[in-house]
Design a protein around this motif. Sequence first.
Motif, PDB file in Angstrom:
ATOM      1  N   LEU A 101     -11.043 -42.050 -16.385  1.00  0.00           N
ATOM      2  CA  LEU A 101     -12.389 -41.877 -15.397  1.00  0.00           C
ATOM      3  C   LEU A 101     -12.772 -40.417 -15.383  1.00  0.00           C
ATOM      4  O   LEU A 101     -13.951 -40.094 -14.811  1.00  0.00           O
ATOM      5  CB  LEU A 101     -12.118 -42.502 -14.011  1.00  0.00           C
ATOM      6  N   VAL A 102     -11.821 -39.377 -15.765  1.00  0.00           N
ATOM      7  CA  VAL A 102     -12.087 -38.012 -15.632  1.00  0.00           C
ATOM      8  C   VAL A 102     -12.588 -37.280 -17.006  1.00  0.00           C
ATOM      9  O   VAL A 102     -11.877 -37.445 -18.042  1.00  0.00           O
ATOM     10  CB  VAL A 102     -11.010 -37.431 -14.909  1.00  0.00           C
ATOM     11  N   ALA A 103     -13.424 -36.438 -16.996  1.00  0.00           N
ATOM     12  CA  ALA A 103     -13.692 -35.340 -17.963  1.00  0.00           C
ATOM     13  C   ALA A 103     -13.801 -34.137 -17.366  1.00  0.00           C
ATOM     14  O   ALA A 103     -14.396 -33.898 -16.239  1.00  0.00           O
ATOM     15  CB  ALA A 103     -14.905 -35.740 -18.479  1.00  0.00           C
ATOM     16  N   VAL A 104     -12.929 -33.086 -17.897  1.00  0.00           N
ATOM     17  CA  VAL A 104     -12.901 -31.830 -17.209  1.00  0.00           C
ATOM     18  C   VAL A 104     -13.675 -30.984 -18.432  1.00  0.00           C
ATOM     19  O   VAL A 104     -13.304 -30.840 -19.580  1.00  0.00           O
ATOM     20  CB  VAL A 104     -11.677 -31.258 -16.829  1.00  0.00           C
ATOM     21  N   THR A 105     -14.785 -29.989 -18.157  1.00  0.00           N
ATOM     22  CA  THR A 105     -15.490 -29.343 -19.152  1.00  0.00           C
ATOM     23  C   THR A 105     -15.598 -27.822 -18.559  1.00  0.00           C
ATOM     24  O   THR A 105     -16.082 -27.633 -17.403  1.00  0.00           O
ATOM     25  CB  THR A 105     -17.084 -29.912 -19.242  1.00  0.00           C
ATOM     26  N   GLN A 106     -15.153 -27.004 -19.532  1.00  0.00           N
ATOM     27  CA  GLN A 106     -15.514 -25.689 -19.392  1.00  0.00           C
ATOM     28  C   GLN A 106     -16.961 -25.143 -19.559  1.00  0.00           C
ATOM     29  O   GLN A 106     -17.563 -25.546 -20.475  1.00  0.00           O
ATOM     30  CB  GLN A 106     -14.541 -24.801 -20.089  1.00  0.00           C
ATOM     31  N   ILE A 107     -17.495 -24.792 -18.312  1.00  0.00           N
ATOM     32  CA  ILE A 107     -18.917 -24.437 -18.519  1.00  0.00           C
ATOM     33  C   ILE A 107     -19.196 -22.937 -18.788  1.00  0.00           C
ATOM     34  O   ILE A 107     -20.238 -22.316 -19.075  1.00  0.00           O
ATOM     35  CB  ILE A 107     -19.873 -24.903 -17.473  1.00  0.00           C
ATOM     36  N   GLY A 108     -18.214 -21.980 -18.423  1.00  0.00           N
ATOM     37  CA  GLY A 108     -18.340 -20.588 -18.644  1.00  0.00           C
ATOM     38  C   GLY A 108     -17.330 -19.829 -18.005  1.00  0.00           C
ATOM     39  O   GLY A 108     -16.174 -20.516 -17.837  1.00  0.00           O
ATOM     40  N   LYS A 109     -17.369 -18.817 -17.714  1.00  0.00           N
ATOM     41  CA  LYS A 109     -16.322 -17.651 -17.129  1.00  0.00           C
ATOM     42  C   LYS A 109     -16.908 -16.919 -16.074  1.00  0.00           C
ATOM     43  O   LYS A 109     -17.948 -16.497 -15.888  1.00  0.00           O
ATOM     44  CB  LYS A 109     -15.884 -16.762 -18.325  1.00  0.00           C
ATOM     45  N   THR A 110     -15.784 -16.741 -15.091  1.00  0.00           N
ATOM     46  CA  THR A 110     -16.099 -15.578 -14.154  1.00  0.00           C
ATOM     47  C   THR A 110     -16.173 -14.282 -14.713  1.00  0.00           C
ATOM     48  O   THR A 110     -16.158 -14.055 -15.815  1.00  0.00           O
ATOM     49  CB  THR A 110     -14.974 -15.845 -12.958  1.00  0.00           C
ATOM     50  N   SER A 111     -16.488 -13.359 -13.656  1.00  0.00           N
ATOM     51  CA  SER A 111     -16.694 -12.073 -13.824  1.00  0.00           C
ATOM     52  C   SER A 111     -15.464 -11.507 -14.510  1.00  0.00           C
ATOM     53  O   SER A 111     -15.856 -10.434 -15.323  1.00  0.00           O
ATOM     54  CB  SER A 111     -17.020 -11.423 -12.377  1.00  0.00           C
ATOM     55  N   GLU A 112     -14.460 -12.025 -14.036  1.00  0.00           N
ATOM     56  CA  GLU A 112     -13.116 -11.381 -14.570  1.00  0.00           C
ATOM     57  C   GLU A 112     -12.661 -12.114 -15.770  1.00  0.00           C
ATOM     58  O   GLU A 112     -11.464 -11.938 -16.245  1.00  0.00           O
ATOM     59  CB  GLU A 112     -12.002 -11.451 -13.707  1.00  0.00           C
ATOM     60  N   GLY A 113     -13.316 -13.150 -16.357  1.00  0.00           N
ATOM     61  CA  GLY A 113     -13.037 -13.835 -17.510  1.00  0.00           C
ATOM     62  C   GLY A 113     -12.259 -15.258 -17.050  1.00  0.00           C
ATOM     63  O   GLY A 113     -11.668 -15.802 -17.965  1.00  0.00           O
ATOM     64  N   ARG A 114     -11.983 -15.746 -15.902  1.00  0.00           N
ATOM     65  CA  ARG A 114     -11.421 -16.843 -15.582  1.00  0.00           C
ATOM     66  C   ARG A 114     -12.399 -18.066 -16.077  1.00  0.00           C
ATOM     67  O   ARG A 114     -13.491 -17.939 -15.624  1.00  0.00           O
ATOM     68  CB  ARG A 114     -10.864 -16.830 -14.171  1.00  0.00           C
ATOM     69  N   SER A 115     -11.850 -19.234 -16.300  1.00  0.00           N
ATOM     70  CA  SER A 115     -12.482 -20.233 -16.676  1.00  0.00           C
ATOM     71  C   SER A 115     -13.212 -21.022 -15.412  1.00  0.00           C
ATOM     72  O   SER A 115     -12.760 -21.337 -14.448  1.00  0.00           O
ATOM     73  CB  SER A 115     -11.462 -21.357 -17.372  1.00  0.00           C
TER      74      SER A 115
END
Length: 418
Positions: free
Chosen positions: A181-195
Amino acid sequence: MNSNAFLRTLLALFISIHCGYSKAIKCSAAEQNLKTDSLVAPKVFINTGFENASPMNWEIDSAGRIIASLVYDHERFSQNRANGHWHFKVEAPAGTDITVILQNFDNIWNNTHASQVSSRSPFVFSFDNKTWESRPGELLPGNRLQVKLKMAGPSVYIAGVEPYRISDLDKFLAKIKTSKLVAVTQIGKTSEGRSLEIIRIGNEKAPKRIFLRARAHAFESGGNWTVEGLVQRLLQNDGQSKTWLKRYCVYILPMANKDGVARGKTRFNSNGYDLNRKWDKEADSLIAPENFYLEKWMRKMIAENRKPDLGLDLHNDAGGNLHISRPDGDIRAYLAHMEKLEMLLRKHTWFTEGSTKPGFRNPGTLGEGFMERFGIEAAVYELNYEWAEGLKKAPLAADWISLGGMLPKVFYDYFENP
Ligand SMILES: [Zn+2]
């Protein structure tokens, strides 16, 4: 001078320099001994060398109390500064009575003084970094907060709100990812490059969609615990959860300000940007990538005909209200829906606080920006971190998890046709 005489001179010079140097060292050490002999080595140490610990300077006063000076979190291009997060470990022999006085709560908010501590401020502590308890703090003159504890072991973690770290999120994501039932998608990165990731729970073809964001402000861990409770309940795969997920699909950005969480800061992102402001215009990809990537994702959702029907931005404050903004234009339908949401929160959860009064407006917050720019009905939901009136206690993580577990029913009824 013959070569022997030259060598003797060199040797004499070396002995003279070397002895002089040794003498200087001995003298300096003796002076040092005199100085340190007059000081009593403290038996207490404040450890801030771990994930989400708050930066601070500390010293021990003549009464043996730890004076902890928090370091302000500053906003770019404004006078605003914030201290509301504290999280540190005290190391001292078991049985020791410790007193910590926290200071530097002279926050500035929109050019006015806005302290985050009050006579109602609790603190939380844990001797094993797993089980936390809450206890009232004591407000001292000078806007300082005193916490007192007896050491039940060699170290104790102390914080303002029960901590939720990036490692907690990573563990949670690893656990839920195995569900169909779950999907995890990376949409971008923070200022310091964290997902930055979006969690989807349920079927994307469900007729209704809800979007939630948590942790735009780094100290506000309540939103993360609430998200855990919500997701866990939806994944129970019982009759109720199956019914709920036929009606709606949930999308969550669980930790918007990861950099602030990692560094133990209070409010702003690493560039001094408030992620719950300036939603009335496009986000700058360099200064506010956390908002930029969320916008990008939202535009894609809208282009694919999957615009959320409801947006909630989860926060913590000392009021606990549902913040209903009132932008210009005909917002009668929105206000009616928010009234229904508030009624359902009161009915199905322990929420009792209420909502902002007519006339309330907070331009630039996600709630208002989502409505004005994307036509998404949204609100900021503040979870009171000092006092949960519905439970008559200072809230801990378990209380927010329980609140989150009650939200699926709220959303189900919210989308029920009148
Ligand atoms: Zn907030």
